[in-house]
Design a protein around this motif. Structure first.
Motif, PDB file in Angstrom:
ATOM      1  N   ASN A  13       0.816  -1.211   0.000  1.00 60.99           N
ATOM      2  CA  ASN A  13       0.000   0.000   0.000  1.00 60.99           C
ATOM      3  C   ASN A  13       0.851   1.263   0.000  1.00 60.99           C
ATOM      4  O   ASN A  13       0.608   2.218   0.733  1.00 60.99           O
ATOM      5  N   ASP A  14       1.892   1.256  -0.832  1.00 67.33           N
ATOM      6  CA  ASP A  14       2.853   2.346  -0.834  1.00 67.33           C
ATOM      7  C   ASP A  14       3.110   2.817  -2.258  1.00 67.33           C
ATOM      8  O   ASP A  14       2.634   2.225  -3.234  1.00 67.33           O
ATOM      9  N   ASP A  15       3.905   3.871  -2.373  1.00 69.44           N
ATOM     10  CA  ASP A  15       4.391   4.290  -3.683  1.00 69.44           C
ATOM     11  C   ASP A  15       5.217   3.172  -4.303  1.00 69.44           C
ATOM     12  O   ASP A  15       5.726   2.291  -3.607  1.00 69.44           O
ATOM     13  N   ILE A  16       5.365   3.206  -5.620  1.00 68.25           N
ATOM     14  CA  ILE A  16       6.073   2.167  -6.371  1.00 68.25           C
ATOM     15  C   ILE A  16       7.306   2.804  -7.001  1.00 68.25           C
ATOM     16  O   ILE A  16       7.233   3.909  -7.552  1.00 68.25           O
ATOM     17  N   GLY A  26       9.680  13.446 -15.715  1.00 68.89           N
ATOM     18  CA  GLY A  26       8.336  13.864 -15.369  1.00 68.89           C
ATOM     19  C   GLY A  26       7.969  13.496 -13.943  1.00 68.89           C
ATOM     20  O   GLY A  26       8.796  13.048 -13.145  1.00 68.89           O
ATOM     21  N   THR A  27       6.702  13.685 -13.605  1.00 64.86           N
ATOM     22  CA  THR A  27       6.158  13.282 -12.308  1.00 64.86           C
ATOM     23  C   THR A  27       5.022  12.310 -12.564  1.00 64.86           C
ATOM     24  O   THR A  27       4.116  12.600 -13.352  1.00 64.86           O
ATOM     25  N   SER A  28       5.071  11.158 -11.890  1.00 68.06           N
ATOM     26  CA  SER A  28       4.129  10.068 -12.156  1.00 68.06           C
ATOM     27  C   SER A  28       3.197   9.844 -10.969  1.00 68.06           C
ATOM     28  O   SER A  28       3.651   9.788  -9.817  1.00 68.06           O
ATOM     29  N   THR A  55      -5.351  -3.444 -12.892  1.00 76.24           N
ATOM     30  CA  THR A  55      -4.451  -2.696 -13.773  1.00 76.24           C
ATOM     31  C   THR A  55      -3.898  -1.486 -13.048  1.00 76.24           C
ATOM     32  O   THR A  55      -4.652  -0.688 -12.474  1.00 76.24           O
ATOM     33  N   LEU A  56      -2.569  -1.349 -13.060  1.00 75.31           N
ATOM     34  CA  LEU A  56      -1.929  -0.153 -12.527  1.00 75.31           C
ATOM     35  C   LEU A  56      -1.956   0.917 -13.610  1.00 75.31           C
ATOM     36  O   LEU A  56      -1.387   0.742 -14.693  1.00 75.31           O
ATOM     37  N   VAL A  57      -2.607   2.023 -13.335  1.00 73.49           N
ATOM     38  CA  VAL A  57      -2.723   3.133 -14.278  1.00 73.49           C
ATOM     39  C   VAL A  57      -1.842   4.271 -13.768  1.00 73.49           C
ATOM     40  O   VAL A  57      -2.007   4.745 -12.638  1.00 73.49           O
ATOM     41  N   VAL A  58      -0.897   4.694 -14.605  1.00 72.08           N
ATOM     42  CA  VAL A  58       0.075   5.715 -14.213  1.00 72.08           C
ATOM     43  C   VAL A  58      -0.052   6.910 -15.154  1.00 72.08           C
ATOM     44  O   VAL A  58       0.049   6.765 -16.378  1.00 72.08           O
ATOM     45  N   THR A  59      -0.265   8.079 -14.590  1.00 70.53           N
ATOM     46  CA  THR A  59      -0.331   9.327 -15.356  1.00 70.53           C
ATOM     47  C   THR A  59       0.938  10.117 -15.104  1.00 70.53           C
ATOM     48  O   THR A  59       1.266  10.435 -13.952  1.00 70.53           O
ATOM     49  N   ILE A 113       6.443   6.245  -8.595  1.00 70.72           N
ATOM     50  CA  ILE A 113       5.027   6.387  -8.950  1.00 70.72           C
ATOM     51  C   ILE A 113       4.284   6.706  -7.663  1.00 70.72           C
ATOM     52  O   ILE A 113       4.175   5.860  -6.769  1.00 70.72           O
ATOM     53  N   HIS A 114       3.813   7.932  -7.551  1.00 74.74           N
ATOM     54  CA  HIS A 114       3.123   8.378  -6.347  1.00 74.74           C
ATOM     55  C   HIS A 114       1.690   7.833  -6.375  1.00 74.74           C
ATOM     56  O   HIS A 114       0.889   8.217  -7.244  1.00 74.74           O
ATOM     57  N   MET A 115       1.377   6.964  -5.442  1.00 68.86           N
ATOM     58  CA  MET A 115       0.056   6.323  -5.436  1.00 68.86           C
ATOM     59  C   MET A 115      -0.950   7.259  -4.772  1.00 68.86           C
ATOM     60  O   MET A 115      -1.302   7.139  -3.599  1.00 68.86           O
ATOM     61  N   GLN A 116      -1.415   8.203  -5.581  1.00 67.13           N
ATOM     62  CA  GLN A 116      -2.336   9.225  -5.105  1.00 67.13           C
ATOM     63  C   GLN A 116      -3.040   9.839  -6.308  1.00 67.13           C
ATOM     64  O   GLN A 116      -2.723   9.528  -7.460  1.00 67.13           O
ATOM     65  N   GLU A 117      -3.989  10.710  -6.033  1.00 65.36           N
ATOM     66  CA  GLU A 117      -4.682  11.405  -7.109  1.00 65.36           C
ATOM     67  C   GLU A 117      -3.689  12.249  -7.905  1.00 65.36           C
ATOM     68  O   GLU A 117      -2.694  12.747  -7.370  1.00 65.36           O
TER      69      GLU A 117
END
Length: 284
Positions: free
Chosen positions: A138-141, A169-171, A179-183, A154-158
């Motif tokens: 349950n953490d950042d990746i 960039g910033t992810s 599915t892990l969705v990364v913006t 990969i910051h696991m947040q909005e």
């Protein structure tokens, strides 16, 4: 602060080293276990395609350096590829093709890869080097790349507003089902030094053919574990300043299965010095 943000550099490096030395079979088995109910993406991964040469379909071709075949023969020639783009073609706006043609007239010399600059997203995924995903509870990746020791969190947040543009960039990541969705936003290197000292406003190259995106782009990646040893990777790129519509690449990513699968060092700065600073080195 959560997760990877809590790690000291030494602790993070130790965790990466310990996992990378675990046998590949053990890593594969571990990947079928879930972490906090989500798929386990931990492991060393690599693509098997020619996307880094050209995302679009392309024939085999000679080394892009003029007359290089006289010295190198077939070494450095471009392998053919079927392409990885839905629809086969990047939908550039007419005015964006001027920059594309500049790139194609200066392959190698203007390619950030040749200068050992960080590759950006999504290119880091399909370069011909492995990368490692480190996923906790349950953490950042963290994703670590062999090329140039690049990495990204990969910051696991909005999705937020990045403070500055950077090479990688910033992810921001979220789970949509399995599915892990990364913006990724704010992909922009700023001013870049080219050979002979010329400074230009840099853009993120997508391959060795000169395809590119700007710091206005939104890159949305989707990582879906399809079995113990491969991930379906899909990335959609939206940049209305240079494309007429969003477009998508897709490819499988494979687990490295050799018993000692791990990231090795590819610190490429020494290999790029003569390209970038040859005029100064020769004048010493």
């Amino acid at each position: 602060m959560r997760g990877i943000k809590k790690f000291s550099t030494a602790v993070a490096a130790a965790a990466l080293l310990a996992f990378s030395h675990a046998p590949a079979a053990a890593q594969a088995g571990a990947s079928m276990e879930r972490i906090d109910g989500k798929p386990n993406l931990n492991g060393v991964w690599q693509v098997m395609n020619t996307a880094n040469w050209n995302l679009e379909p392309h024939s085999a071709g000679p080394n892009p350096i003029p007359a290089a075949d006289r010295l190198l023969g077939a070494i450095g020639a471009i392998p053919a590829g079927l392409g990885v783009i839905d629809g086969g073609e990047i939908p550039y706006l007419p005015e964006a093709r001027e920059r594309l043609e500049q790139h194609r007239a200066n392959l190698i010399r203007h390619d950030p890869e040749a200068a050992c600059y960080l590759p950006g997203i999504p290119r880091a995924t399909y370069m011909p080097y492995p990368f490692q995903i480190i996923q906790g509870n349950n953490d950042d990746i963290l994703i670590a790349y062999e090329y140039a020791s690049a990495n990204r969190v990969i910051h696991m947040q909005e999705v937020g507003i990045p403070p500055i543009d950077t090479w990688m960039g910033t992810s921001y990541g979220q789970w949509e089902g399995d599915t892990l969705v990364v913006t990724t936003l704010a992909l922009g290197p700023g001013l870049v030094k080219l050979p002979a000292g010329e400074m230009v406003e840099g853009v993120t190259w997508l391959d060795r053919a000169g395809n590119y995106l700007t710091n206005h782009a939104t890159v949305t990646e989707r990582f879906t574990l399809m079995g113990p040893n491969h991930i379906e990777y899909v990335a959609t790129i939206d940049d209305p300043t240079i494309y007429s519509r969003p477009w998508t690449i897709r490819m499988p990513i494979y687990r490295r299965m050799e018993p000692n699968a791990q990231l090795l060092e590819f610190k490429c700065v020494p290999f790029s010095e003569h390209l970038l600073y040859g005029d100064l080195i020769e004048g010493q």
